[in-house]
Design an enzyme around this catalytic site. Structure first.
Site, PDB file in Angstrom:
ATOM      1  N   SER A 152       0.883  -1.181   0.000  1.00  0.00           N
ATOM      2  CA  SER A 152       0.000   0.000   0.000  1.00  0.00           C
ATOM      3  C   SER A 152       0.908   1.215   0.000  1.00  0.00           C
ATOM      4  O   SER A 152       2.086   1.123   0.378  1.00  0.00           O
ATOM      5  CB  SER A 152      -0.863   0.000   1.260  1.00  0.00           C
ATOM      6  OG  SER A 152      -1.488   1.261   1.447  1.00  0.00           O
ATOM      7  N   TYR A 165      -2.004  -1.447  10.368  1.00  0.00           N
ATOM      8  CA  TYR A 165      -1.982  -1.521   8.896  1.00  0.00           C
ATOM      9  C   TYR A 165      -0.670  -0.946   8.353  1.00  0.00           C
ATOM     10  O   TYR A 165      -0.002  -1.552   7.516  1.00  0.00           O
ATOM     11  CB  TYR A 165      -3.187  -0.749   8.357  1.00  0.00           C
ATOM     12  CG  TYR A 165      -3.451  -0.893   6.881  1.00  0.00           C
ATOM     13  CD1 TYR A 165      -4.200  -1.961   6.389  1.00  0.00           C
ATOM     14  CD2 TYR A 165      -2.970   0.038   5.971  1.00  0.00           C
ATOM     15  CE1 TYR A 165      -4.467  -2.087   5.033  1.00  0.00           C
ATOM     16  CE2 TYR A 165      -3.225  -0.079   4.619  1.00  0.00           C
ATOM     17  CZ  TYR A 165      -3.984  -1.141   4.153  1.00  0.00           C
ATOM     18  OH  TYR A 165      -4.238  -1.264   2.806  1.00  0.00           O
TER      19      TYR A 165
HETATM   20  P1  NAD Z   1     -11.387  -6.321   0.120  1.00  0.00           P
HETATM   21  O1  NAD Z   1     -11.967  -6.240   1.485  1.00  0.00           O
HETATM   22  O2  NAD Z   1     -12.235  -6.047  -1.076  1.00  0.00           O
HETATM   23  O3  NAD Z   1     -10.707  -7.740  -0.124  1.00  0.00           O
HETATM   24  C1  NAD Z   1      -9.978  -8.375   0.859  1.00  0.00           C
HETATM   25  C2  NAD Z   1      -9.906  -9.829   0.520  1.00  0.00           C
HETATM   26  O4  NAD Z   1      -9.186 -10.489   1.560  1.00  0.00           O
HETATM   27  C3  NAD Z   1     -11.290 -10.482   0.456  1.00  0.00           C
HETATM   28  O5  NAD Z   1     -11.293 -11.477  -0.539  1.00  0.00           O
HETATM   29  C4  NAD Z   1     -11.414 -11.122   1.841  1.00  0.00           C
HETATM   30  O6  NAD Z   1     -12.305 -12.216   1.870  1.00  0.00           O
HETATM   31  C5  NAD Z   1      -9.980 -11.555   2.044  1.00  0.00           C
HETATM   32  N1  NAD Z   1      -9.657 -11.813   3.432  1.00  0.00           N
HETATM   33  C6  NAD Z   1      -9.812 -11.024   4.517  1.00  0.00           C
HETATM   34  N2  NAD Z   1      -9.406 -11.663   5.624  1.00  0.00           N
HETATM   35  C7  NAD Z   1      -8.989 -12.894   5.225  1.00  0.00           C
HETATM   36  C8  NAD Z   1      -8.464 -14.024   5.899  1.00  0.00           C
HETATM   37  N3  NAD Z   1      -8.278 -14.034   7.224  1.00  0.00           N
HETATM   38  N4  NAD Z   1      -8.166 -15.112   5.166  1.00  0.00           N
HETATM   39  C9  NAD Z   1      -8.366 -15.143   3.842  1.00  0.00           C
HETATM   40  N5  NAD Z   1      -8.852 -14.106   3.139  1.00  0.00           N
HETATM   41  C10 NAD Z   1      -9.160 -13.000   3.845  1.00  0.00           C
HETATM   42  O7  NAD Z   1     -10.127  -5.334   0.186  1.00  0.00           O
HETATM   43  P2  NAD Z   1      -9.163  -4.749  -0.944  1.00  0.00           P
HETATM   44  O8  NAD Z   1      -9.258  -3.264  -0.842  1.00  0.00           O
HETATM   45  O9  NAD Z   1      -9.363  -5.403  -2.248  1.00  0.00           O
HETATM   46  O10 NAD Z   1      -7.746  -5.128  -0.321  1.00  0.00           O
HETATM   47  C11 NAD Z   1      -6.885  -6.081  -0.896  1.00  0.00           C
HETATM   48  C12 NAD Z   1      -5.459  -5.733  -0.527  1.00  0.00           C
HETATM   49  O11 NAD Z   1      -5.120  -4.466  -1.081  1.00  0.00           O
HETATM   50  C13 NAD Z   1      -5.231  -5.621   0.982  1.00  0.00           C
HETATM   51  O12 NAD Z   1      -3.983  -6.173   1.311  1.00  0.00           O
HETATM   52  C14 NAD Z   1      -5.221  -4.126   1.196  1.00  0.00           C
HETATM   53  O13 NAD Z   1      -4.476  -3.758   2.321  1.00  0.00           O
HETATM   54  C15 NAD Z   1      -4.578  -3.652  -0.078  1.00  0.00           C
HETATM   55  N6  NAD Z   1      -4.807  -2.246  -0.387  1.00  0.00           N
HETATM   56  C16 NAD Z   1      -6.068  -1.775  -0.574  1.00  0.00           C
HETATM   57  C17 NAD Z   1      -6.242  -0.429  -0.870  1.00  0.00           C
HETATM   58  C18 NAD Z   1      -7.610   0.158  -1.107  1.00  0.00           C
HETATM   59  O14 NAD Z   1      -7.695   1.390  -1.213  1.00  0.00           O
HETATM   60  N7  NAD Z   1      -8.666  -0.623  -1.227  1.00  0.00           N
HETATM   61  C19 NAD Z   1      -5.141   0.409  -0.972  1.00  0.00           C
HETATM   62  C20 NAD Z   1      -3.880  -0.112  -0.762  1.00  0.00           C
HETATM   63  C21 NAD Z   1      -3.718  -1.443  -0.485  1.00  0.00           C
END
Ligand code: NAD
Length: 270
Positions: A152, A165
């Protein structure tokens, strides 16, 4: 807002035909976008994550590749071991490992619940260590592999109320560098992707909380979130992140090692 609103992969080739990819946390959001992009370029896919996975399975299968699902809880090393064994049994080995599963919790350090701290570190950081240690031996034997850690912009800068985080994301960039260095003379690369705001369920929860707290509309809350941090005033999309992952799997990326590649609308350039 972003120009890409199709929800479909932006490129399609057979560049990754014969490869298999495990994308953790791929039932929604960024993980699903990356899984679709890898599949559109020919890779077989092992999905993982919570919630309903039938739509993700259908979407990947429609791209003409093999797809399977394993519901391992990424906070649990024993379930991660089962996931890695299942992926190897199904596809021979994991050629492309995308460590994406992640959660968020927002609170000040003084108020941060200990159990949430432990969960964020386990899912957002330690899970990538476990999948990587288990995937690397076969990648090293094959002399080809791609590890892509979804960090991130919070792996590079901090924000108040996101201690676990930010710590996990800084940590996963460190893990990425060490993994890259240990394999630097081989065909196995490791890199991190650092998105800014992406409008997924994880961020929608923060938008909803902001709207309620400030008494503004959801649209207003989105604009406010972007205005605070992201100079482009635009969300990155899962489809755009999928294309970056495809690029990092391709031949032109063979000497990109240990990078923390931002796709953050200028957030970290300030
Ligand atoms: P999201 O909530 O849409 O997806 C998260 C995924 O992780 C889902 O499939 C969920 O079921 C899974 N998950 C959560 N806990 C779990 C566990 N214990 N075991 C297995 N699966 C699990 O979120 P997202 O925004 O798509 O995030 C995905 C990644 O991207 C994360 O690592 C997040 O930190 C990173 N990220 C997101 C953003 C943003 O703005 N959305 C920005 C930077 C980084």
């Amino acid at each position: 807002m972003s120009s890409n609103t199709t929800n479909q992969p932006l490129s399609s080739s057979k560049m990754l035909a014969g490869k298999s990819a495990l994308v953790t946390g791929s039932t929604s959001g960024i993980g699903l976008g990356i899984a679709k992009a890898l599949a559109a370029n020919g890779a077989n896919i092992m999905l993982n994550g919570f919630g309903d996975h039938s739509e993700a399975m259908r979407a990947i299968a429609a791209l003409g590749v093999e797809v399977d699902y394993n519901g391992a809880d990424m906070s649990r090393p024993d379930e991660i071991e089962s996931l890695m064994s299942a992926a190897a049994a199904r596809f021979g080995q994991t050629d492309i490992l995308v460590n994406n599963a992640g959660i968020q919790h927002v609170a000040t350090v003084a108020d941060f619940p200990v159990a949430r701290w432990d969960a964020v570190i386990a899912i957002n950081l330690s899970s990538a260590f476990h999948t990587s240690r288990l995937a690397l031996p076969a990648m090293q034997t094959a002399n080809w592999g791609r590890i892509i850690n979804i960090a991130s912009v919070h792996g590079l800068v901090g924000s108040a109320q996101k201690s676990a985080y930010v710590a996990a994301k800084h940590g996963i960039i460190g893990l990425t560098k060490v993994t890259a260095l240990e394999n630097a003379t081989t065909g196995v690369t490791a890199n991190a992707i650092c998105p800014g705001w992406v409008l997924t369920p994880l961020v929608q929860a923060q938008v909803d909380a902001r709207a309620e707290q400030l008494g503004v509309s959801i649209e207003e809350a989105k604009r406010g979130l972007l205005a605070e941090k992201e100079p482009s005033q635009q969300f990155t999309t899962p489809e755009e992140l999928g294309e970056l992952a495809v690029f990092l799997c391709g031949p032109a990326s063979s000497n990109i090692r240990g990078a923390a590649w931002v796709m953050d609308g200028g957030w970290s350039a300030q």
